[in-house]
Design a protein around this motif. Structure first.
Motif, PDB file in Angstrom:
ATOM      1  N   ASP A  85      52.317   2.025 -18.849  1.00 35.61           N
ATOM      2  CA  ASP A  85      52.750   1.852 -20.213  1.00 35.61           C
ATOM      3  C   ASP A  85      52.266   0.221 -20.675  1.00 35.61           C
ATOM      4  O   ASP A  85      51.847  -0.474 -19.915  1.00 35.61           O
ATOM      5  CB  ASP A  85      53.995   2.142 -20.382  1.00 35.61           C
ATOM      6  CG  ASP A  85      55.049   1.257 -19.936  1.00 35.61           C
ATOM      7  OD1 ASP A  85      54.739   0.279 -19.247  1.00 35.61           O
ATOM      8  OD2 ASP A  85      56.183   1.697 -19.471  1.00 35.61           O
ATOM      9  N   CYS A  89      55.038  -1.034 -16.685  1.00 36.81           N
ATOM     10  CA  CYS A  89      55.679  -0.191 -16.026  1.00 36.81           C
ATOM     11  C   CYS A  89      54.776   0.928 -15.704  1.00 36.81           C
ATOM     12  O   CYS A  89      54.129   1.252 -16.469  1.00 36.81           O
ATOM     13  CB  CYS A  89      56.964   0.060 -16.458  1.00 36.81           C
ATOM     14  SG  CYS A  89      58.165  -1.112 -16.683  1.00 36.81           S
ATOM     15  N   LYS A  91      54.691   5.009 -15.046  1.00 32.10           N
ATOM     16  CA  LYS A  91      55.428   6.180 -15.419  1.00 32.10           C
ATOM     17  C   LYS A  91      55.073   7.469 -14.604  1.00 32.10           C
ATOM     18  O   LYS A  91      53.572   7.660 -14.742  1.00 32.10           O
ATOM     19  CB  LYS A  91      55.087   6.430 -16.770  1.00 32.10           C
ATOM     20  CG  LYS A  91      55.664   5.513 -17.818  1.00 32.10           C
ATOM     21  CD  LYS A  91      55.634   5.825 -19.390  1.00 32.10           C
ATOM     22  CE  LYS A  91      56.547   6.626 -19.709  1.00 32.10           C
ATOM     23  NZ  LYS A  91      56.519   6.639 -21.158  1.00 32.10           N
ATOM     24  N   TRP A  97      59.252   9.342 -15.511  1.00 34.80           N
ATOM     25  CA  TRP A  97      60.167   8.216 -15.040  1.00 34.80           C
ATOM     26  C   TRP A  97      59.564   7.101 -14.753  1.00 34.80           C
ATOM     27  O   TRP A  97      58.293   7.139 -14.288  1.00 34.80           O
ATOM     28  CB  TRP A  97      60.798   8.656 -13.513  1.00 34.80           C
ATOM     29  CG  TRP A  97      61.974   9.692 -13.666  1.00 34.80           C
ATOM     30  CD1 TRP A  97      62.155  10.652 -14.392  1.00 34.80           C
ATOM     31  CD2 TRP A  97      63.056   9.804 -12.895  1.00 34.80           C
ATOM     32  NE1 TRP A  97      63.229  11.505 -14.217  1.00 34.80           N
ATOM     33  CE2 TRP A  97      63.629  10.775 -13.156  1.00 34.80           C
ATOM     34  CE3 TRP A  97      63.504   9.030 -11.582  1.00 34.80           C
ATOM     35  CZ2 TRP A  97      65.074  11.215 -12.449  1.00 34.80           C
ATOM     36  CZ3 TRP A  97      64.523   9.208 -10.797  1.00 34.80           C
ATOM     37  CH2 TRP A  97      65.429  10.556 -11.326  1.00 34.80           C
ATOM     38  N   CYS A 105      63.980   1.781 -11.452  1.00 35.73           N
ATOM     39  CA  CYS A 105      63.788   2.596 -12.329  1.00 35.73           C
ATOM     40  C   CYS A 105      64.273   2.237 -13.855  1.00 35.73           C
ATOM     41  O   CYS A 105      65.500   2.132 -14.032  1.00 35.73           O
ATOM     42  CB  CYS A 105      64.379   4.008 -12.217  1.00 35.73           C
ATOM     43  SG  CYS A 105      64.167   5.425 -13.446  1.00 35.73           S
ATOM     44  N   VAL A 106      63.536   2.173 -14.745  1.00 35.44           N
ATOM     45  CA  VAL A 106      64.039   1.525 -16.063  1.00 35.44           C
ATOM     46  C   VAL A 106      64.089   2.676 -17.207  1.00 35.44           C
ATOM     47  O   VAL A 106      64.769   2.358 -18.078  1.00 35.44           O
ATOM     48  CB  VAL A 106      62.938   0.376 -16.513  1.00 35.44           C
ATOM     49  CG1 VAL A 106      63.046  -0.795 -15.746  1.00 35.44           C
ATOM     50  CG2 VAL A 106      61.574   1.010 -16.757  1.00 35.44           C
ATOM     51  N   THR A 107      63.648   3.633 -17.022  1.00 32.04           N
ATOM     52  CA  THR A 107      63.678   4.785 -17.816  1.00 32.04           C
ATOM     53  C   THR A 107      63.582   6.313 -17.405  1.00 32.04           C
ATOM     54  O   THR A 107      62.689   6.429 -16.636  1.00 32.04           O
ATOM     55  CB  THR A 107      62.393   4.776 -18.934  1.00 32.04           C
ATOM     56  OG1 THR A 107      62.388   3.371 -19.603  1.00 32.04           O
ATOM     57  CG2 THR A 107      62.754   5.867 -19.890  1.00 32.04           C
ATOM     58  N   PRO A 109      63.409   9.246 -19.403  1.00 37.01           N
ATOM     59  CA  PRO A 109      62.960   9.664 -21.004  1.00 37.01           C
ATOM     60  C   PRO A 109      64.170  10.500 -21.424  1.00 37.01           C
ATOM     61  O   PRO A 109      64.637  10.458 -22.663  1.00 37.01           O
ATOM     62  CB  PRO A 109      61.865   9.792 -21.192  1.00 37.01           C
ATOM     63  CG  PRO A 109      61.369  10.449 -19.713  1.00 37.01           C
ATOM     64  CD  PRO A 109      62.139   9.400 -18.817  1.00 37.01           C
ATOM     65  N   ASN A 112      68.055   9.109 -21.767  1.00 38.25           N
ATOM     66  CA  ASN A 112      68.202   8.010 -22.732  1.00 38.25           C
ATOM     67  C   ASN A 112      69.478   7.209 -22.308  1.00 38.25           C
ATOM     68  O   ASN A 112      70.235   6.944 -23.332  1.00 38.25           O
ATOM     69  CB  ASN A 112      68.357   8.639 -23.841  1.00 38.25           C
ATOM     70  CG  ASN A 112      68.307   7.473 -25.087  1.00 38.25           C
ATOM     71  OD1 ASN A 112      67.464   6.444 -24.759  1.00 38.25           O
ATOM     72  ND2 ASN A 112      68.893   7.613 -26.096  1.00 38.25           N
ATOM     73  N   LYS A 113      69.703   6.923 -20.944  1.00 31.63           N
ATOM     74  CA  LYS A 113      70.749   5.843 -20.462  1.00 31.63           C
ATOM     75  C   LYS A 113      70.541   5.150 -19.184  1.00 31.63           C
ATOM     76  O   LYS A 113      69.645   5.741 -18.523  1.00 31.63           O
ATOM     77  CB  LYS A 113      72.096   6.745 -20.541  1.00 31.63           C
ATOM     78  CG  LYS A 113      72.295   7.799 -19.343  1.00 31.63           C
ATOM     79  CD  LYS A 113      73.633   8.422 -19.292  1.00 31.63           C
ATOM     80  CE  LYS A 113      73.521   9.486 -18.352  1.00 31.63           C
ATOM     81  NZ  LYS A 113      75.118   9.999 -18.275  1.00 31.63           N
ATOM     82  N   GLU A 114      70.549   4.006 -19.168  1.00 28.69           N
ATOM     83  CA  GLU A 114      70.594   3.330 -17.987  1.00 28.69           C
ATOM     84  C   GLU A 114      71.471   3.810 -16.981  1.00 28.69           C
ATOM     85  O   GLU A 114      72.385   4.278 -16.849  1.00 28.69           O
ATOM     86  CB  GLU A 114      70.828   1.785 -18.041  1.00 28.69           C
ATOM     87  CG  GLU A 114      70.297   1.284 -19.375  1.00 28.69           C
ATOM     88  CD  GLU A 114      70.130  -0.161 -19.465  1.00 28.69           C
ATOM     89  OE1 GLU A 114      71.167  -0.886 -18.849  1.00 28.69           O
ATOM     90  OE2 GLU A 114      69.585  -0.972 -20.444  1.00 28.69           O
TER      91      GLU A 114
END
Length: 375
Positions: A85, A89, A91, A97, A105-107, A109, A112-114
């Motif tokens: 992206d 990062c 995906k 992910w 793991c930052v996302t 999708p 929608n939470k960390e």
């Protein structure tokens, strides 16, 4: 646990067990090349391997390349099949992910939470001399171990070619093949009748170097060889003088071959690393760079370059066939039955044995000669 205990016993020098050399894995605490730089394009991923471990190389549009385990933490599909992206990062191609260069793991999708997705393993990664290296061992050691210098890459006085053959053999066969110049009979169709003359050796805890010169006994000198090293004459009434010195050196885990002319000038410099691909390390990916000193008239080397490529390829293919035969014999006989008589190769085998790590299939054997450690 077996690996750690065996490595410790070999290091302390007392009650040292002997293992089948073909069951000694590479020590992972070194930098190993896993891809050529040009293969990993900006904004793209690349799949590589080291000793049974899948590696995803990711190069963002901006910033340096990085390496992750090539398995998404979610469903374990290859991250190398994913997309990069605009944040750099990677995906996953399945559910999107996203993982950063540290493997976090930052996302996820659709949640929608960390803090939901698990991380993946990251590897220290460096880029040098047109190669991408990873450090597959203890990451805490990576900054203490230097990335190797590679041939004469970047030196404008030399012309360099790259090669990366895959071989169906254990990496130790390759070290032995190059170090032992007494096998020139194998190459008689390519090089004519030449004899290696052993000039001496040097060795230490982590290296072994052997030096040779060559005498032509008959047959025509190949054009590519003559253009690089000069014309070798036949001396019917006396032995050919030393015109070049060939130095082969294993500085664990890498290997080099250098040729110096009679004035001591470096005229050829070969660097190679043998990278295991599978878990048992019986398939090897070689990464090599061959640098040749440019002559006064550079166009002569450019003219000879295709001939040099054909010549070295033919030599290598003969070596490939031989080492793969050796590996097949090892499988059929159920172990290492080599009867080594050349002191240099005995010393090399001892170096590879004490520097590597016995794998989980290894067990102490009684047939190994203690003289190899003393050679």
């Amino acid at each position: 646990m077996l690996v750690e205990e065996a490595k410790g016993k070999q290091a302390d020098g007392s009650n040292t067990p002997h293992y089948d050399l073909r069951q000694i894995d590479c020590d992972p605490n070194f930098w190993y090349p896993v891809a050529w730089s040009h293969k990993v394009r900006p904004g793209k991923t690349f799949a590589a391997r080291y000793a049974g471990h899948p590696i995803a190389l990711i190069r963002p549009e901006y910033g340096s390349v990085y390496a992750l385990e090539d398995r998404c933490a979610h469903r374990q599909v290859p991250l190398s099949k994913g997309v990069v992206d605009d944040k750099g990062c990677v995906k996953c191609c399945y559910h999107g992910w996203a993982f950063d260069r540290a493997g976090k793991c930052v996302t996820v999708p659709y949640l929608n939470k960390e803090g939901v997705g698990r991380p993946v393993k990251s590897y220290p990664c460096r880029e040098k001399s047109g190669l991408i290296f990873i450090f597959p061992g203890d990451p805490a050691l990576a900054d203490k171990v230097p990335v190797p210098d590679v041939a004469q890459v970047g030196n404008p006085e030399y012309k360099t070619r790259m090669f990366s053959p895959r071989l169906k053999c254990h990496y130790t066969f390759m070290h032995e093949n190059l170090m032992d110049m007494n096998h020139q009979f194998l190459h008689r169709r390519q090089m004519g009748s030449i004899t290696a003359r052993f000039l001496g050796q040097d060795k230490g805890d982590d290296f072994l170097e052997a030096r040779y010169s060559f005498a032509r006994k008959g047959g025509n000198q190949p054009l590519a060889e003559a253009l690089i090293f000069g014309k070798h004459h036949d001396y019917e009434d006396r032995e050919q003088p030393v015109e070049e010195v060939v130095s082969i050196r294993t500085t664990y885990p890498y290997q080099t071959l250098q040729i110096h002319d009679k004035d001591g000038d470096l005229i050829m410099d070969l660097w190679t690393s043998y990278v295991p691909l599978g878990e048992t390390q019986q398939v090897t990916q070689a990464f090599g760079l061959l640098s040749v000193k440019k002559p006064k008239w550079n166009f002569l080397l450019n003219l000879a370059w295709p001939a040099l490529g054909i010549f070295t390829h033919r030599i290598f293919e003969e070596d490939r066939e031989i080492v793969e035969m050796e590996q097949n014999a090892w499988r059929e006989l159920g172990g290492d039955h080599n009867v080594e008589v050349f002191p240099v190769v005995k010393s090399l085998r001892a170096l590879l044995a004490r520097s590597g790590v016995p794998n989980k299939y290894a067990h102490p054997v009684e047939t190994a000669s203690k003289s190899e450690d003393a050679a």
